[in-house]
Design a protein around this motif. Structure first.
Motif, PDB file in Angstrom:
ATOM      1  N   ASP A 657       0.817  -1.210   0.000  1.00  0.00           N
ATOM      2  CA  ASP A 657       0.000   0.000   0.000  1.00  0.00           C
ATOM      3  C   ASP A 657       0.850   1.259   0.000  1.00  0.00           C
ATOM      4  OD1 ASP A 657      -2.273  -1.382  -0.085  1.00  0.00           O
ATOM      5  OD2 ASP A 657      -2.887  -1.004   1.993  1.00  0.00           O
ATOM      6  N   ASP A 658       1.931   1.224   0.750  1.00  0.00           N
ATOM      7  CA  ASP A 658       2.759   2.420   0.868  1.00  0.00           C
ATOM      8  C   ASP A 658       3.287   2.887  -0.477  1.00  0.00           C
ATOM      9  OD1 ASP A 658       2.321   2.481   3.491  1.00  0.00           O
ATOM     10  OD2 ASP A 658       4.269   1.629   4.093  1.00  0.00           O
ATOM     11  N   ALA A 659       3.510   1.912  -1.370  1.00  0.00           N
ATOM     12  CA  ALA A 659       4.059   2.260  -2.672  1.00  0.00           C
ATOM     13  C   ALA A 659       3.107   3.159  -3.455  1.00  0.00           C
ATOM     14  CB  ALA A 659       4.351   1.011  -3.480  1.00  0.00           C
ATOM     15  N   LEU A 660       1.827   3.091  -3.115  1.00  0.00           N
ATOM     16  CA  LEU A 660       0.853   3.919  -3.823  1.00  0.00           C
ATOM     17  C   LEU A 660       0.956   5.384  -3.426  1.00  0.00           C
ATOM     18  CD1 LEU A 660      -2.445   1.841  -3.638  1.00  0.00           C
ATOM     19  CD2 LEU A 660      -0.935   2.127  -5.594  1.00  0.00           C
ATOM     20  N   LEU A 661       1.591   5.643  -2.312  1.00  0.00           N
ATOM     21  CA  LEU A 661       1.433   6.966  -1.713  1.00  0.00           C
ATOM     22  C   LEU A 661       2.367   8.033  -2.279  1.00  0.00           C
ATOM     23  CD1 LEU A 661       0.725   5.929   1.943  1.00  0.00           C
ATOM     24  CD2 LEU A 661      -0.819   6.266   0.024  1.00  0.00           C
ATOM     25  N   THR A 662       3.359   7.602  -3.052  1.00  0.00           N
ATOM     26  CA  THR A 662       4.145   8.613  -3.755  1.00  0.00           C
ATOM     27  C   THR A 662       4.098   8.267  -5.235  1.00  0.00           C
ATOM     28  OG1 THR A 662       6.098   7.278  -3.443  1.00  0.00           O
ATOM     29  CG2 THR A 662       5.774   9.072  -1.902  1.00  0.00           C
ATOM     30  N   THR A 663       3.948   9.292  -6.062  1.00  0.00           N
ATOM     31  CA  THR A 663       3.982   9.045  -7.497  1.00  0.00           C
ATOM     32  C   THR A 663       4.846  10.097  -8.139  1.00  0.00           C
ATOM     33  OG1 THR A 663       1.903  10.221  -7.569  1.00  0.00           O
ATOM     34  CG2 THR A 663       1.824   7.851  -7.954  1.00  0.00           C
ATOM     35  N   GLU A 664       5.401   9.737  -9.278  1.00  0.00           N
ATOM     36  CA  GLU A 664       6.235  10.699  -9.987  1.00  0.00           C
ATOM     37  C   GLU A 664       5.351  11.669 -10.750  1.00  0.00           C
ATOM     38  OE1 GLU A 664       9.595   9.421 -12.007  1.00  0.00           O
ATOM     39  OE2 GLU A 664       9.918   7.686 -10.709  1.00  0.00           O
ATOM     40  N   PRO A 665       5.913  12.829 -11.155  1.00  0.00           N
ATOM     41  CA  PRO A 665       5.134  13.771 -11.951  1.00  0.00           C
ATOM     42  C   PRO A 665       4.548  13.048 -13.154  1.00  0.00           C
ATOM     43  CG  PRO A 665       7.304  14.661 -11.484  1.00  0.00           C
ATOM     44  CD  PRO A 665       7.284  13.295 -10.917  1.00  0.00           C
ATOM     45  N   TYR A 666       3.508  13.537 -13.695  1.00  0.00           N
ATOM     46  CA  TYR A 666       2.727  12.919 -14.780  1.00  0.00           C
ATOM     47  C   TYR A 666       1.876  11.782 -14.230  1.00  0.00           C
ATOM     48  CZ  TYR A 666       5.830  15.403 -17.944  1.00  0.00           C
ATOM     49  OH  TYR A 666       6.551  16.359 -18.584  1.00  0.00           O
ATOM     50  N   TYR A 667       2.478  10.879 -13.451  1.00  0.00           N
ATOM     51  CA  TYR A 667       1.700   9.754 -12.942  1.00  0.00           C
ATOM     52  C   TYR A 667       0.680  10.248 -11.914  1.00  0.00           C
ATOM     53  CZ  TYR A 667       4.756   6.732 -15.515  1.00  0.00           C
ATOM     54  OH  TYR A 667       5.420   6.120 -16.541  1.00  0.00           O
ATOM     55  N   THR A 668       1.053  11.267 -11.155  1.00  0.00           N
ATOM     56  CA  THR A 668       0.106  11.852 -10.214  1.00  0.00           C
ATOM     57  C   THR A 668      -1.135  12.356 -10.948  1.00  0.00           C
ATOM     58  OG1 THR A 668       2.011  12.588  -8.972  1.00  0.00           O
ATOM     59  CG2 THR A 668      -0.112  13.505  -8.341  1.00  0.00           C
ATOM     60  N   GLU A 669      -0.888  12.993 -12.096  1.00  0.00           N
ATOM     61  CA  GLU A 669      -2.021  13.552 -12.849  1.00  0.00           C
ATOM     62  C   GLU A 669      -2.976  12.441 -13.275  1.00  0.00           C
ATOM     63  OE1 GLU A 669      -1.437  16.597 -12.476  1.00  0.00           O
ATOM     64  OE2 GLU A 669       0.707  16.279 -12.079  1.00  0.00           O
ATOM     65  N   ILE A 670      -2.406  11.286 -13.589  1.00  0.00           N
ATOM     66  CA  ILE A 670      -3.244  10.163 -13.999  1.00  0.00           C
ATOM     67  C   ILE A 670      -4.114   9.710 -12.825  1.00  0.00           C
ATOM     68  CG2 ILE A 670      -3.201   7.742 -14.731  1.00  0.00           C
ATOM     69  CD1 ILE A 670      -2.363   9.546 -16.942  1.00  0.00           C
ATOM     70  N   VAL A 671      -3.497   9.596 -11.670  1.00  0.00           N
ATOM     71  CA  VAL A 671      -4.245   9.171 -10.484  1.00  0.00           C
ATOM     72  C   VAL A 671      -5.372  10.165 -10.212  1.00  0.00           C
ATOM     73  CG1 VAL A 671      -4.088   8.799  -7.993  1.00  0.00           C
ATOM     74  CG2 VAL A 671      -2.255   7.992  -9.490  1.00  0.00           C
ATOM     75  N   VAL A 672      -5.046  11.453 -10.283  1.00  0.00           N
ATOM     76  CA  VAL A 672      -6.055  12.478 -10.028  1.00  0.00           C
ATOM     77  C   VAL A 672      -7.185  12.376 -11.052  1.00  0.00           C
ATOM     78  CG1 VAL A 672      -6.476  14.965 -10.016  1.00  0.00           C
ATOM     79  CG2 VAL A 672      -4.439  14.054  -8.917  1.00  0.00           C
ATOM     80  N   ALA A 673      -6.803  12.225 -12.325  1.00  0.00           N
ATOM     81  CA  ALA A 673      -7.830  12.155 -13.373  1.00  0.00           C
ATOM     82  C   ALA A 673      -8.765  10.976 -13.141  1.00  0.00           C
ATOM     83  CB  ALA A 673      -7.163  12.045 -14.740  1.00  0.00           C
ATOM     84  N   ALA A 674      -8.194   9.824 -12.806  1.00  0.00           N
ATOM     85  CA  ALA A 674      -9.021   8.638 -12.559  1.00  0.00           C
ATOM     86  C   ALA A 674      -9.912   8.865 -11.341  1.00  0.00           C
ATOM     87  CB  ALA A 674      -8.131   7.418 -12.348  1.00  0.00           C
ATOM     88  N   LYS A 701      -8.367   1.141  -2.862  1.00  0.00           N
ATOM     89  CA  LYS A 701      -7.287   1.995  -3.354  1.00  0.00           C
ATOM     90  C   LYS A 701      -7.581   3.453  -3.052  1.00  0.00           C
ATOM     91  CE  LYS A 701      -4.868  -0.753  -6.629  1.00  0.00           C
ATOM     92  NZ  LYS A 701      -5.003  -1.406  -7.901  1.00  0.00           N
ATOM     93  N   VAL A 702      -8.865   3.845  -3.235  1.00  0.00           N
ATOM     94  CA  VAL A 702      -9.232   5.236  -2.955  1.00  0.00           C
ATOM     95  C   VAL A 702      -8.911   5.567  -1.504  1.00  0.00           C
ATOM     96  CG1 VAL A 702     -11.179   6.814  -2.710  1.00  0.00           C
ATOM     97  CG2 VAL A 702     -10.986   5.362  -4.747  1.00  0.00           C
ATOM     98  N   ILE A 703      -9.274   4.635  -0.612  1.00  0.00           N
ATOM     99  CA  ILE A 703      -9.052   4.906   0.803  1.00  0.00           C
ATOM    100  C   ILE A 703      -7.561   4.944   1.129  1.00  0.00           C
ATOM    101  CG2 ILE A 703      -9.397   3.931   3.116  1.00  0.00           C
ATOM    102  CD1 ILE A 703     -12.214   3.087   2.080  1.00  0.00           C
ATOM    103  N   THR A 704      -6.808   4.057   0.497  1.00  0.00           N
ATOM    104  CA  THR A 704      -5.355   4.098   0.695  1.00  0.00           C
ATOM    105  C   THR A 704      -4.789   5.433   0.214  1.00  0.00           C
ATOM    106  OG1 THR A 704      -5.328   1.744   0.239  1.00  0.00           O
ATOM    107  CG2 THR A 704      -3.201   2.883   0.221  1.00  0.00           C
ATOM    108  N   LEU A 705      -5.253   5.882  -0.955  1.00  0.00           N
ATOM    109  CA  LEU A 705      -4.715   7.105  -1.550  1.00  0.00           C
ATOM    110  C   LEU A 705      -5.054   8.361  -0.753  1.00  0.00           C
ATOM    111  CD1 LEU A 705      -5.353   6.382  -5.329  1.00  0.00           C
ATOM    112  CD2 LEU A 705      -3.127   6.655  -4.242  1.00  0.00           C
ATOM    113  N   MET A 706      -5.979   8.218   0.220  1.00  0.00           N
ATOM    114  CA  MET A 706      -6.276   9.388   1.062  1.00  0.00           C
ATOM    115  C   MET A 706      -5.053   9.831   1.852  1.00  0.00           C
ATOM    116  SD  MET A 706     -10.043   8.317   2.352  1.00  0.00           S
ATOM    117  CE  MET A 706     -10.315   9.662   3.483  1.00  0.00           C
ATOM    118  N   GLY A 777     -11.706   0.868   6.263  1.00  0.00           N
ATOM    119  CA  GLY A 777     -10.697   1.658   6.973  1.00  0.00           C
ATOM    120  C   GLY A 777     -10.765   3.153   6.761  1.00  0.00           C
ATOM    121  N   VAL A 778     -11.904   3.651   6.278  1.00  0.00           N
ATOM    122  CA  VAL A 778     -11.975   5.075   5.971  1.00  0.00           C
ATOM    123  C   VAL A 778     -11.843   5.936   7.229  1.00  0.00           C
ATOM    124  CG1 VAL A 778     -14.468   5.471   6.116  1.00  0.00           C
ATOM    125  CG2 VAL A 778     -13.108   6.729   4.439  1.00  0.00           C
TER     126      VAL A 778
END
Lengths: 856, 212
Positions: A657-674, A701-706, A777-778
């Protein structure tokens, strides 16, 4: 002196000595004498010279006389190249080019290399080949590398070696036109060794430099800045951390060309650093620091040029470099505007702008100057409304309109691209979009540039329908396989060169069309903002039948065009104009969209996801269409993948789960868009929300990404939670709703549910959803967000906790004072919020800002 | 006062070397380079070429000079039409001089040369035209009885002037300054000398002739 007519038989003689004598006489009679050159060329002396130069292959050049013959023939050829265009055009044959290239190896004497390099440079400058010689002659890049190594072995480089290296550097830019594979090939082979050479010269030569060293330095630095790729820039910085500092010292050197070259190279260094810098916070100040150093040097060069002949003789590179320096906006752009850059640029471009509609009247130098000036304006206009106004007030729009209405020709390609960029910048201003731009009459010009595509598309209808079929198949394939995730760097650094799957044929086509593709790409970028809902130009543009052209662009293999086209489509479905949404969807179709969502280029994915986001915003109808056409499971599988989107090389711990919590530029935008697609689905009918709840892996995943490091991601996830737990009264459903039928079945046997029992039923459903979220877990995540550093996140967290608590019957400690108030109040509070749900979740993106750097 | 100014040995050496190269003292330059252990970015052999070219022009052997120029730097005359014109005009003047000295009345060789090599250039450039017209006037007068303007053309000083131009152009193309640095220094000295004289009044005199 042998009489002129007699020379030809001697030249054709098999006796090398008399041949040599004839060559020397020929040399002395043609150097500086235009008539003689013409006379000899008309009598076919070119073939004789080439035959002599080529003789080395058979006889070997151990023979001194032959060697000297080859040198003299090369010198004569070089003299022919130094003449009026009509005369030197006679040299431009495939045989000449092939012969000159065959000379370029380290066994040729430098006296032959020198004229050969110069001849090649002047021939290629006068008439650039349709395809770079680097591609047509696969060994050429290796020969150049070995020549460089051979002649620059020992610094300082003296005498003729110095001249050979200088000529070699002058040849490089003409061998590699902008944005080409040739550039990438040369970059791989030469950027690093050339940089090291420049560094060595700078380190061991005290100023003032001799003129020879000055020429060598300026030509080498210009060559490097021309071929440098971001990856190599980083390699050079690692190999020689002091290199940029040495270049900065050159900003004060005496020779103007060297100063300019240093500015250009420093610029490509720091703009190269961008894609790889992860920390967004430190990036801009660092750039500013270096860029601001360049401003005085560049503006001085500019002012000096203006002082001579109102700037007509200004080196276009000054303006091109200023444009790059200003592109990031900020203090640097402010400084440039403060010293009058906008007015000065307009002064120059107004002089060289085409006054009639004919493209023929614009010279090569003028067109580069004009393009450079327009690029400066577009760079400044990207950032500040104030500058856009200043640009309009300086009357730049007349120049832009004049350029746009010039008839299309290869010679004006660069200017048209630049003019499109200015339009794109200016159209960022809503005010200008509704006033100056409307009055300017630019629509025809823009549509005209895109119109080429329409013709191409119509001429190949068969190809199109078959490709359509392939797309459909590809889309369904993609949905069952894991997503093709690309490495962004390889795509941006090198558009198509490294893609091994692309056949050689296709690469060739791409190169041939690259010129016109670039123009279309720029025009598409200009269209992006013009087709927004509030633009008065939207209707006139659409009335010209441009929609199929944009959709065709979204299918292009050329990444920048595809990106801008999807961007334009995204802007067209933004807003409440359901009719346009319908038209766009009909033309584009979901299969194409799904394909674009899985595009190898990550920025295209972002735009495609944003398209869906805009499409389904405030429209239950389009959510249904999306579900029906794509399939709920396919869609959620896609969203699931996008939420955990990351570069391939960091795949190893993507399970945690922790790996989801940082993303590189561009990839963050994808996560946000989704995530925002989910926000909109959650703002839809009740059964839309239920669909989300039933896809628990997505929810997890949504809850993890919070807890994601970027607040945009945290906020998007909060919106999903808010929308999912919001009690809507009355519930929005439609007749075919599964839940509705479930109520019918369960409502104590009666054929129709009573209003109160429906209400009670929905409350149960809401509660169940809330409990599902709590189970995943919200609550823990929300508790952690109560102290978030971003105010907006903290506020939304409070509301979310309150909503969940009121559904699950827990006591809320955040909204203590409001607890116990009646239900209506709670609903009211939430209604206010729900309105802002819609408003906030509503997607609006400005013109392709982030990609502008990549496209140019 | 001058003793307070420290000049590094290497700067002085560079200054001397620069003078020797530009003024064409080849053997002195190569000796000096050896003794002072300095390298030069200009090939020393080209000094000899420049001396020969200069000598040929001084002697009025223009075709020979042109051939030597083309051997040394084949681009020079192609890229420098003014210089080429100056050489061709000098060649015409030498032809006229030869005619005059042999007291031959046939001026055809001079006319042919002017027509084939100079006329088309003069058509394109008004300055060339004026120069050519003036030169052609030489054919109309006896060499012993020329107006000062035309006498200038026949003066050996013109050869020296053209030779200097050629020397400078070659040096510039080789990436060396056109003029020895020390000459610039001497001019600065002269300027300072003048300025001081106006301000202070009493300064030791500087005579340029003693230096050049």
């Amino acid at each position: 002196m042998i009489s002129e007519i007699d020379l030809l038989p001697y030249l054709r003689s098999s006796d090398r000595s008399s041949q040599l004598g004839a060559l020397r006489s020929l040399k002395n009679s043609v150097i500086g004498h235009a008539e003689q050159k013409e006379w000899y060329l008309e009598r076919g002396v070119l073939d004789d010279l080439l035959r002599i130069i080529n003789a080395g292959d058979q006889d070997g050049i151990h023979d001194d006389v032959l060697r000297e013959c080859m040198v003299q023939a090369g010198v004569v050829l070089g003299s022919f190249a130094h003449s009026d265009p009509e005369i030197s055009a006679m040299l431009h044959t495939p045989n000449t080019i092939a012969t000159l290239i065959s000379v370029l190896n380290s066994s040729s004497p430098p006296q032959l290399l020198l004229p050969s390099l110069r001849t090649l440079t002047s021939l290629l400058t006068a008439r650039p080949p349709s395809q770079s010689l680097i591609i047509s002659y696969p060994n050429l890049s290796r020969s150049i590398t070995s020549l460089l190594k051979h002649f620059s072995g020992r610094v300082p480089i003296m005498g003729i070696d110095n001249s050979v290296v200088t000529s070699l550097c002058l040849l490089l830019p003409v061998l590699a036109p902008n944005h080409s594979n040739a550039q990438a090939t040369l970059n791989d082979a030469l950027a690093l060794p050339l940089s090291m050479l420049v560094r060595d010269i700078l380190l061991c030569t005290p100023e003032p430099f001799s003129q020879a060293d000055t020429r060598l330095l300026s030509s080498a630095i210009l060559a490097i800045s021309h071929i440098m790729s971001p990856a190599t820039a980083n390699k050079v910085s690692q190999a020689a951390p002091d290199f940029v500092r040495l270049l900065i010292k050159l900003l004060r050197t005496r020779d103007a060309t060297t100063r300019l070259a240093a500015c250009a190279l420093i610029t490509s260094f720091y703009s190269a650093a961008q894609p790889d810098v992860i920390d967004h916070v430190t990036r801009v100040p660092q750039n500013n620091e270096i860029a601001i150093l360049l401003v005085p040097t560049l503006m001085k060069l500019f002012d000096d040029a203006l002082a001579v002949d109102d700037g007509r003789g200004c080196n276009p590179l000054v303006l091109h470099t200023l444009a790059v320096v200003c592109r990031e906006g900020g203090e640097v752009a402010d400084c440039c505007v403060e010293v009058g850059l906008i007015k000065k640029v307009v002064k120059i471009i107004a002089q060289v702008a085409p006054s009639t509609h004919s493209a023929l009247r614009i010279g090569k130098a003028e067109s580069r100057l004009l393009a450079g000036g327009l690029l400066c304006l577009s760079a400044l206009g990207l950032h500040k409304e104030e500058y856009r106004k200043a640009i309009i007030e300086a009357n730049a729009l007349t120049v832009v309109v004049a350029v746009m209405s010039t008839e299309n020709a290869p010679s004006v390609r660069e200017i048209k691209i630049a003019a499109c960029n200015v339009l794109r910048s200016l159209s960022r201003s809503v005010v200008l979009l509704r006033t100056s731009l409307v009055e300017s009459g630019i629509v025809d010009g823009v549509v005209d540039l895109l119109g080429d595509v329409a013709i191409t598309a119509e001429s190949e209808p068969a190809a199109f329908s078959s490709s359509m079929k392939q797309l459909l198949e590809a889309a369904s394939d993609n949905s069952t396989e894991s997503a093709p995730i690309s490495d962004v760097k390889s795509v941006t650094a090198n558009n198509s060169g490294s893609d091994s799957k692309v056949s050689a044929d296709e690469i060739e086509n791409e190169i041939e069309n690259e010129d016109s593709l670039e123009v279309r790409t720029a025009a598409m970028a200009a269209v992006c903002n013009l087709v927004l809902e509030f633009s008065p130009l939207r209707k006139p543009i659409l009335d010209q039948g441009i929609l199929p052209v944009i959709v065709a662009g979204a299918r292009s293999r050329y990444i920048p065009l595809r990106l801008n086209s999807v961007w334009a489509l995204k802007h067209m479905v933004y807003g409440d104009d359901m009719q346009t949404k319908g038209l766009v969807l009909q033309e584009a179709g979901f299969p194409l969209l799904m394909k674009l969502c899985n595009d190898p280029e990550i920025q295209v994915q972002e735009q495609a996801l944003d398209f869906i986001r805009n499409l389904i915003a405030r429209s239950d109808n389009y959510i249904d269409k999306l579900f029906d056409s794509v399939g709920v499971d396919t869609l959620f599988e896609l969203l699931d993948r996008k939420l955990s989107m990351r570069p391939l090389n960091t795949d190893e711990d993507s399970q945690s789960d922790d790996a989801l919590l940082t993303t590189e530029p561009y990839y963050t935008e994808i996560v946000v868009a989704a995530a925002y697609i989910l926000v909109h689905i959650a703002a839809g009918c009740d059964h839309h929300r239920q669909t989300i709840i039933s896809h628990e892996s997505v929810l997890k995943k949504v809850i993890t990404l919070m807890a994601h490091e970027r607040d945009e991601v945290r906020l998007a996830c909060l919106w999903i939670i808010l929308n999912l737990t919001w009690i809507e009264e009355p519930p929005r459903t439609n007749s075919s709703d599964d839940l509705m039928m479930a109520i019918d079945d369960t409502a104590t046997g009666s054929s129709a549910a009573s209003p109160s029992s429906t209400q009670a039923f929905y409350l149960d459903v809401y509660k169940k959803r809330a409990f599902t979220l709590v189970r995943l877990g919200v609550r823990e995540r929300l508790a952690a967000l109560k102290n978030d550093r971003v105010l907006d996140v903290r506020e939304k967290t409070k509301t979310a906790i309150y909503q969940i608590d009121s559904l699950t019957g827990e006591v809320s400690d955040t909204l203590d004072t409001e607890r116990g108030e009646n239900e209506e109040l709670g609903v009211e509070v939430m209604e206010v919020d729900s309105a802002s749900v819609v408003r906030n979740a509503y997607m609006y993106t400005d013109a392709p800002a982030s990609s502008a750097a990549e496209i140019e | 006062m001058m003793n307070d100014v420290r000049v590094s040995k290497s700067s002085l050496n560079a200054l001397v070397m620069n003078y020797l190269i530009i003024e064409g003292y080849q053997s002195a330059a190569s000796k000096f380079a050896q003794e002072a252990n300095i390298s030069s970015s200009v090939a020393l052999d080209s000094i000899e070429d420049r001396i020969r070219i200069r000598a040929a022009i001084h002697a009025g052997h223009i075709p020979e000079a042109v051939e030597r120029i083309n051997d040394l730097n084949p681009e020079l005359l192609d890229t420098n039409p003014e210089l080429h014109f100056a050489l061709l005009r000098l060649q015409l003047i030498e032809l006229i001089r030869d005619l005059a000295s042999t007291s031959n009345d046939d001026i055809t060789p001079a006319l042919t040369f002017a027509a084939s090599h100079l006329a088309s250039r003069a058509q394109k450039n008004p300055e060339f035209l004026a120069d050519l017209e003036q030169t052609m006037a030489l054919l109309c007068f006896s060499p012993s009885n020329l107006v000062p303007q035309l006498a200038e053309l026949m003066d050996p000083a013109l050869r020296r002037q053209v030779a200097n131009k050629v020397n400078e152009a070659i040096l510039e193309a080789q990436g060396v300054m056109r003029e020895a640095k020390i000459r610039g220094l001497v001019r600065v000295w002269g300027w300072a000398d003048n300025a001081m004289r106006q301000e202070i009044g009493e300064v030791p005199a500087l005579d340029l002739k003693n230096l050049a």
